[in-house]
Structures are given as structure tokens and as C-alpha cells.
Enzyme design. Sequence first.
Site, PDB file in Angstrom:
ATOM      1  N   LYS A 155      16.262 -15.836  64.512  1.00  0.00           N
ATOM      2  CA  LYS A 155      17.063 -15.323  65.637  1.00  0.00           C
ATOM      3  C   LYS A 155      16.491 -15.696  67.012  1.00  0.00           C
ATOM      4  O   LYS A 155      17.249 -15.829  67.962  1.00  0.00           O
ATOM      5  CB  LYS A 155      17.195 -13.796  65.551  1.00  0.00           C
ATOM      6  CG  LYS A 155      18.111 -13.332  64.435  1.00  0.00           C
ATOM      7  CD  LYS A 155      18.316 -11.829  64.485  1.00  0.00           C
ATOM      8  CE  LYS A 155      19.098 -11.365  63.271  1.00  0.00           C
ATOM      9  NZ  LYS A 155      19.471  -9.955  63.338  1.00  0.00           N
TER      10      LYS A 155
ATOM     11  N   ASP B 134      24.329  -7.659  67.443  1.00  0.00           N
ATOM     12  CA  ASP B 134      23.629  -6.619  66.673  1.00  0.00           C
ATOM     13  C   ASP B 134      23.630  -5.260  67.396  1.00  0.00           C
ATOM     14  O   ASP B 134      23.994  -4.240  66.809  1.00  0.00           O
ATOM     15  CB  ASP B 134      22.175  -7.027  66.400  1.00  0.00           C
ATOM     16  CG  ASP B 134      22.056  -8.081  65.311  1.00  0.00           C
ATOM     17  OD1 ASP B 134      22.928  -8.125  64.418  1.00  0.00           O
ATOM     18  OD2 ASP B 134      21.088  -8.859  65.349  1.00  0.00           O
TER      19      ASP B 134
END
Length: 273
Positions: free
Chosen positions: A65, A101
Site C-alpha cells: 500500500k 479504507d
Amino acid sequence: MKHFAVIGNPIVHSLSPIMHQAAIQDLQLDAIYTRKKLSKELFDQEITDLLLSDLDGFNVTIPFKERILPYLDEVDSFAKKCGAVNTVVRRQNKWVGYNTDGRGFLEGLTEKRPLQDSDRVLIIGAGGASKGIYLALKESYNGEVTVANRTLSKAEEMLEPRSKDRAITLTEAANKLSQFTIIIQTTAVGLNAENSDLPLALDLLSSGTLVSDIIYNPFETPFLQEAKKRGAITQNGLAMFVNQGALAFKLWTEENPDRAVMRQAVLDSFEEE
Ligand code: ATR
């Protein structure tokens, strides 16, 4: 046909393909969603090849990420602030990174009950997941947020400058637990099914507190089990997983997928195990 994927390492246990395929099928889109394991050692070469392939968009999961950022043409301001990207979209031959997220988590939390500015929010942990949730909270919530972490300096570094937010130790959080109306557990403690450790003691938890854990496998961590025993309203990480996925799906397709369908697909796959 559109082609979406998730990249990570390991990736074999990812439920993203099942969840996104269910949404694709439900909307009868001409698309597929696959999983791709990228090598940690050969990431530079493999991500370069992937970006030259026919993919239309992809999710990024652990451990890439952060590493993906320099390979993208653009990173939106929220993802830049997070320092992490979980969703990449091809837009006119440019690769653009987003992070769904934190906002996905918040959508899930507010499905349980709306946030009020009188709420007192405690986030446990100060890693990547915590930061995204903290920043999403700061976008829409005016109340004060407290971040508790084993390593205090990491919690301090995460806070927005000039905010009233506070960084405290896990022990201090346990001692003040009754003050909080919403508690968000973001550490990895609880991921290992054999270990019954809690990130902090829950003796002083007030009943009626909303306690959310971002873990959904195991479905109910020892932390959530203990909170439930003490009269808390609990939520596991499935809502976050579904909502971050739905926000990514919308970025790729401009369609709003049915979150109930996505959630059910994940639940069904648990039952098959
Ligand atoms: P993620 O990106 O999934 O949030 P991370 O960046 O590795 O993962 O962060 C892990 C978080 O879990 C950190 O807050 C970490 O605390 P430290 O900053 O002190 O390392 C926390 N954590 C991990 N194991 C822990 C444990 N056994 N007890 C308490 N906190 C723990």
C-alpha cells in the site's frame, strides 16, 4: 471486457475477488476481478509490467500500500495524506491512486449508529489502518479524538497539527476507558486465533459503548467477545471491508454496487470454509 484485480503478497486468502465478482454479477457488468501475487523482491519490475497491462483498475493490499505510490501518475490528496493507496484507477491512460479504507470504515461505523460531536472517540493503534481512519474521522467529525498506542510517539506523530486530539499510552487508555463512547481497535492483536491477548484491559468499559474492531477473520476477536460480555455494542471489520470495496468499485465503474450482495458473498465464503 473490463479487468480489475487485487495485488498483494500473500494474496491467496483475499476475499476481494469473491466480493467484487458478486457485485459485477449483480449489476450484470462485462468485467472480471482477479488476484495477482506480486513478488516483494521483484516488485519494481512486476508493478511496472502490471501498469503496462490491460488492467482497468486494481486494489492494493499488504504489503504494497505504501510502495505503490511512486509508480502512479497521480495520487489524490486524501491518499497522499494517508501515505497509502488501496485503490488504483486508470483514467485516460493515467494511473490514479486513492485510499478508501478510512472512509469505508467510517461508512460502516455510521451504519451502526450516527456519530455525534458529543461522542468521545478512542482509536487503539497508530499504524497505517489507524491513520486512514483518523483522517477520515477528521473530515466529517468535529469532536475530539484520542489515539492510544503501545509506542506513544507514533500516536503523537499521527495527530493533525493544532487539533485538540490527544495521544496516550495503552495503560492510560485502559484507566480512562469509561470516558469513551466509541472505541476503534486497529492493531493486529486478535488476528491470531490461538492468542487471547487484548490490546488493553476492558475492565472499565461502560456498557452501551460502541466497540469496533477492524479484524473480521476471526469473525469475533477476543477483544470484541470481552466487550460484548461487558454490554458493549460491537462491530467487526466486515463492514469496513465491504464499504472500502464498494467505494473502490464506484471509482472504477461509476456504479454503486449493492453492499448487501457484497457482504453476503463474503459471509457465504466463510461458511464454505
Ligand atoms: P496496519 O497498517 O495494519 O495498521 P502497522 O502499521 O504494522 O499495521 O501497525 C500495527 C499497529 O498495531 C501499531 O499501532 C502497533 O503498535 P506499535 O506502534 O507500538 O508497534 C500495534 N501493535 C502490534 N502488535 C501489538 C501488541 N502486541 N500490543 C499492542 N499493540 C500492538
